[in-house]
Scaffold this motif. Sequence first.
Motif, PDB file in Angstrom:
ATOM      1  N   ARG A 285       0.935  -1.235  -0.082  1.00 45.89           N
ATOM      2  CA  ARG A 285      -0.031  -0.021   0.130  1.00 45.89           C
ATOM      3  C   ARG A 285       0.897   1.076  -0.086  1.00 45.89           C
ATOM      4  NH1 ARG A 285      -2.257  -0.304   5.066  1.00 45.89           N
ATOM      5  NH2 ARG A 285      -0.877   1.563   5.692  1.00 45.89           N
ATOM      6  N   VAL A 286       0.489   2.336  -0.725  1.00 50.60           N
ATOM      7  CA  VAL A 286       1.223   3.680  -0.988  1.00 50.60           C
ATOM      8  C   VAL A 286       0.430   4.523  -0.228  1.00 50.60           C
ATOM      9  CG1 VAL A 286       2.462   5.081  -2.461  1.00 50.60           C
ATOM     10  CG2 VAL A 286       2.631   2.725  -2.988  1.00 50.60           C
ATOM     11  N   ASN A 287       1.070   5.372   0.479  1.00 50.06           N
ATOM     12  CA  ASN A 287       0.337   6.412   1.270  1.00 50.06           C
ATOM     13  C   ASN A 287       1.252   7.500   1.049  1.00 50.06           C
ATOM     14  OD1 ASN A 287      -1.190   4.375   2.652  1.00 50.06           O
ATOM     15  ND2 ASN A 287       0.368   4.368   4.362  1.00 50.06           N
ATOM     16  N   ALA A 288       0.389   8.716   0.675  1.00 46.55           N
ATOM     17  CA  ALA A 288       0.949  10.095   0.323  1.00 46.55           C
ATOM     18  C   ALA A 288       0.508  10.964   1.114  1.00 46.55           C
ATOM     19  CB  ALA A 288       0.914  10.184  -1.197  1.00 46.55           C
ATOM     20  N   VAL A 289       1.419  11.914   1.809  1.00 40.10           N
ATOM     21  CA  VAL A 289       0.927  13.187   2.265  1.00 40.10           C
ATOM     22  C   VAL A 289       1.598  14.395   1.890  1.00 40.10           C
ATOM     23  CG1 VAL A 289       1.270  14.322   4.861  1.00 40.10           C
ATOM     24  CG2 VAL A 289       0.875  11.692   4.559  1.00 40.10           C
ATOM     25  N   ASN A 290       0.809  15.525   2.070  1.00 38.38           N
ATOM     26  CA  ASN A 290       1.305  16.820   1.572  1.00 38.38           C
ATOM     27  C   ASN A 290       1.829  17.614   2.711  1.00 38.38           C
ATOM     28  OD1 ASN A 290       1.740  19.393   0.427  1.00 38.38           O
ATOM     29  ND2 ASN A 290      -0.371  19.926   0.277  1.00 38.38           N
ATOM     30  N   ALA A 291       3.262  17.406   2.772  1.00 44.96           N
ATOM     31  CA  ALA A 291       4.021  17.907   4.266  1.00 44.96           C
ATOM     32  C   ALA A 291       4.614  19.091   4.020  1.00 44.96           C
ATOM     33  CB  ALA A 291       4.616  16.851   4.624  1.00 44.96           C
ATOM     34  N   ASP A 292       3.901  20.424   4.149  1.00 47.63           N
ATOM     35  CA  ASP A 292       4.417  21.365   4.072  1.00 47.63           C
ATOM     36  C   ASP A 292       5.160  21.862   2.730  1.00 47.63           C
ATOM     37  OD1 ASP A 292       5.059  24.277   4.738  1.00 47.63           O
ATOM     38  OD2 ASP A 292       7.062  23.611   6.140  1.00 47.63           O
ATOM     39  N   ALA A 293       4.333  21.484   1.640  1.00 49.86           N
ATOM     40  CA  ALA A 293       4.196  21.964   0.135  1.00 49.86           C
ATOM     41  C   ALA A 293       5.286  20.605  -0.363  1.00 49.86           C
ATOM     42  CB  ALA A 293       4.778  23.136  -0.164  1.00 49.86           C
ATOM     43  N   LYS A 294       5.600  19.640   0.308  1.00 57.33           N
ATOM     44  CA  LYS A 294       6.509  18.598  -0.297  1.00 57.33           C
ATOM     45  C   LYS A 294       5.500  17.351  -0.207  1.00 57.33           C
ATOM     46  CE  LYS A 294      10.808  18.519   0.275  1.00 57.33           C
ATOM     47  NZ  LYS A 294      12.290  18.375   0.960  1.00 57.33           N
ATOM     48  N   THR A 295       5.731  16.393  -1.123  1.00 53.75           N
ATOM     49  CA  THR A 295       5.067  15.099  -1.057  1.00 53.75           C
ATOM     50  C   THR A 295       5.899  14.132  -0.332  1.00 53.75           C
ATOM     51  OG1 THR A 295       4.007  15.557  -3.319  1.00 53.75           O
ATOM     52  CG2 THR A 295       4.235  13.220  -2.427  1.00 53.75           C
ATOM     53  N   GLY A 316      15.434  14.594  -2.569  1.00 50.50           N
ATOM     54  CA  GLY A 316      14.070  14.827  -3.525  1.00 50.50           C
ATOM     55  C   GLY A 316      13.044  14.036  -3.057  1.00 50.50           C
ATOM     56  N   ASP A 317      11.831  14.291  -3.763  1.00 46.12           N
ATOM     57  CA  ASP A 317      10.520  13.820  -3.187  1.00 46.12           C
ATOM     58  C   ASP A 317      10.402  12.437  -4.228  1.00 46.12           C
ATOM     59  OD1 ASP A 317      10.386  15.716  -1.386  1.00 46.12           O
ATOM     60  OD2 ASP A 317       8.680  16.581  -2.511  1.00 46.12           O
ATOM     61  N   ILE A 318       9.763  11.269  -3.629  1.00 44.85           N
ATOM     62  CA  ILE A 318       9.427  10.369  -4.429  1.00 44.85           C
ATOM     63  C   ILE A 318       7.859  10.427  -5.045  1.00 44.85           C
ATOM     64  CG2 ILE A 318       8.559   7.981  -4.434  1.00 44.85           C
ATOM     65  CD1 ILE A 318      10.883   7.398  -2.524  1.00 44.85           C
ATOM     66  N   TYR A 333       9.307   8.220  -9.799  1.00 43.31           N
ATOM     67  CA  TYR A 333       9.725   9.525 -10.187  1.00 43.31           C
ATOM     68  C   TYR A 333      10.621   9.891  -8.980  1.00 43.31           C
ATOM     69  CZ  TYR A 333       8.240   9.156 -14.954  1.00 43.31           C
ATOM     70  OH  TYR A 333       7.888   8.691 -15.905  1.00 43.31           O
ATOM     71  N   LEU A 334      11.691  10.694  -8.905  1.00 42.85           N
ATOM     72  CA  LEU A 334      12.422  11.448  -7.881  1.00 42.85           C
ATOM     73  C   LEU A 334      12.612  12.726  -8.515  1.00 42.85           C
ATOM     74  CD1 LEU A 334      13.589  10.817  -5.227  1.00 42.85           C
ATOM     75  CD2 LEU A 334      15.876  10.817  -6.024  1.00 42.85           C
ATOM     76  N   ASN A 335      12.023  13.881  -7.752  1.00 38.69           N
ATOM     77  CA  ASN A 335      12.063  15.030  -8.017  1.00 38.69           C
ATOM     78  C   ASN A 335      12.405  16.254  -7.055  1.00 38.69           C
ATOM     79  OD1 ASN A 335      10.498  18.066  -8.353  1.00 38.69           O
ATOM     80  ND2 ASN A 335      10.569  17.284 -10.334  1.00 38.69           N
ATOM     81  N   SER A 336      13.167  17.100  -7.185  1.00 35.39           N
ATOM     82  CA  SER A 336      13.804  18.037  -6.336  1.00 35.39           C
ATOM     83  C   SER A 336      13.687  19.445  -6.981  1.00 35.39           C
ATOM     84  CB  SER A 336      15.060  17.676  -5.649  1.00 35.39           C
ATOM     85  OG  SER A 336      16.038  18.026  -6.756  1.00 35.39           O
ATOM     86  N   ASP A 337      13.758  20.476  -6.046  1.00 35.32           N
ATOM     87  CA  ASP A 337      13.981  21.951  -6.485  1.00 35.32           C
ATOM     88  C   ASP A 337      15.211  22.066  -7.709  1.00 35.32           C
ATOM     89  OD1 ASP A 337      11.983  22.753  -4.891  1.00 35.32           O
ATOM     90  OD2 ASP A 337      13.335  23.448  -3.185  1.00 35.32           O
TER      91      ASP A 337
END
Length: 628
Positions: A285-295, A316-318, A333-337
Amino acid sequence: MRFIQLVAAVLASSLVACSKTPPPPPPVPEYTAETFYQSTTYFGTSVSADNRFILMGSDATGIYNVYKQPIDGGNPIQLTFSDDDAYYPVRWFPNDNRFLFTADQGGNELNHTYVANEDGLNIDLTPGDKLTSYPLGFSEDGQYLFISTNERDNRFFDLYRYDTRTYERERVFQNDQGYQVQEVSPDGRLIALSKAINNVRSELFVFDLSRPQAGLRQISQANAKATFDAASFTPDSQHLVYTTNLHGEFAEAWIVDLNTNSHAPFIQDQWDVTSVAYSPSGRYRVNAVNADAKTVINVVDTASNKEVLMPMLPDGDITRISFSPDDSYVVFYLNSDTSPSNLFSLRLADKKLTRLTDALNPNIDQDVLVAGQPVRFSAFDGIEIPGILYKPKQASAANPVPALVWVHGGPGGQSRHGYSPTVQHLVNQGYAIFYVNNRGSSGYGKTFFHLDDKNHGENDLMDIIYGKRYLQTLDWVAEDRIGVIGGSYGGFMTAAALAFHPDEFEVGINIFGVTNWLRTLESIPPWWESFREALYDEMGDPSTDRERLTRISPLFHAKNIKKPLLVVQGANDPRVLQVESDELVEAVRANGVPVEYVLFDDEGHGFSKKANRITASRAFVDFLDKHL
């Protein structure tokens, strides 16, 4: 005496050292818009039935097309060859090598759903001139495909079930009340539907396609002042996971047993739980949270209820995590600023991690790019406003730089961490960028979200001004060279700042922004009908709130604008019509104020073509170099 002389000598040398000007920082390599946009955008994580390929979108050709990426590494293979309209991958068929993709026409948002057959023939599953569609997935046995379209009534989306062999279809849910089909159960029997009541309430229902006479079954608490959204059916189709802010400021995940109708808390966090999804077998199971503008994502082994530890990854964020049909691979995907999204695959049996893409243009030194820093400041009424600040490497107290306050779209959007070639281009050219998440932004609790209801362009605009004043407290920002920029709702806020507070900002960049709320709210696309009331509750009803909507619309106050303005617009935009920008440009030019206008004939509400994104980014910098 010697001691006194020694002390004097030390003090003298210290004074000389202190009086020396510190050496300037090394020069920062500056890159063109073309260089930044020679990076590649990748998206899509569906894994083929044979576990060999990932269905991926890429703009490597200059416009989005569909590719298949070998899951263990290698060069992507192009599958579609459009050179005018963007093609977006959806997913593979469950049992063979066909795949789904969507496309509109020049950005008009009339999205059709296509199947690419194994013989190379593309078939439009949703033909017609005035419709839009969205695919909802397959039954787990691969026999059926579900697609919603508004072809019968362009206000509402009906649900159709397609035979995946013949593409024959039947309408299995007729929508006459503005419901939105959110999820289809794995067995293809149940659908979860939401209905927006207003901007603080939504309701959630389940409908049994095998027993249509039973009607809708309400899952949400009746008359609750809260939002409810379906997250996922469980793999056995016996439970529905949903998110709701009924129990506090932030959205939690709850689960309902569809046999007993018993509800229980499932996942809670100090931020919004944004999604819950299962792997095909239900093992993960995959859970996602929007933590202070980051996933923030975590993967849970449902057998042990323990988190699956991911291997060491770059910062980065997965995002966009998905599993292969047999759960042997996880792809993400891995993404960062400072890095565009890169695709990875992880073979779970031996934890073999493979990086599949290298999105950043190799001619860019990643160390030159800038990560955003979370910032908080106090608004005019003491409310704490969150933001993300990008400080150019050229900036210092000795070399203060110009800055832009960036306003996100919406209403109700959120500026988030993540790679933006436009932002990095501006920062690289020496412009500080301050994302301000003004009151009314999502992600910071429902109280904060509703602070600007029917107050748009007023208190939330003051947040933008106080964001500018916060920048003026920083010794590395040139306090007299601060502008404002934004797209869509942020474009409205940009024009409003120049019209209603004409001495605050030195320049403005309005990217397809609303200028006349009366016209915009009266001409929303027909397929927005299901949430028209929610939008009116937030912004105002043009039939009853004309005075306020006129008062906050920049077009009617354009005579006040006296600072240089750049306007960017897509001719095919169905949300913010071209006339909005045309009339603002004409009105401001009548003031004798410098105005530049960039109009794209082949774009809508956003820019799908790389060449157009380069043109817009170059226009931003040229305009700012001239006026800021």
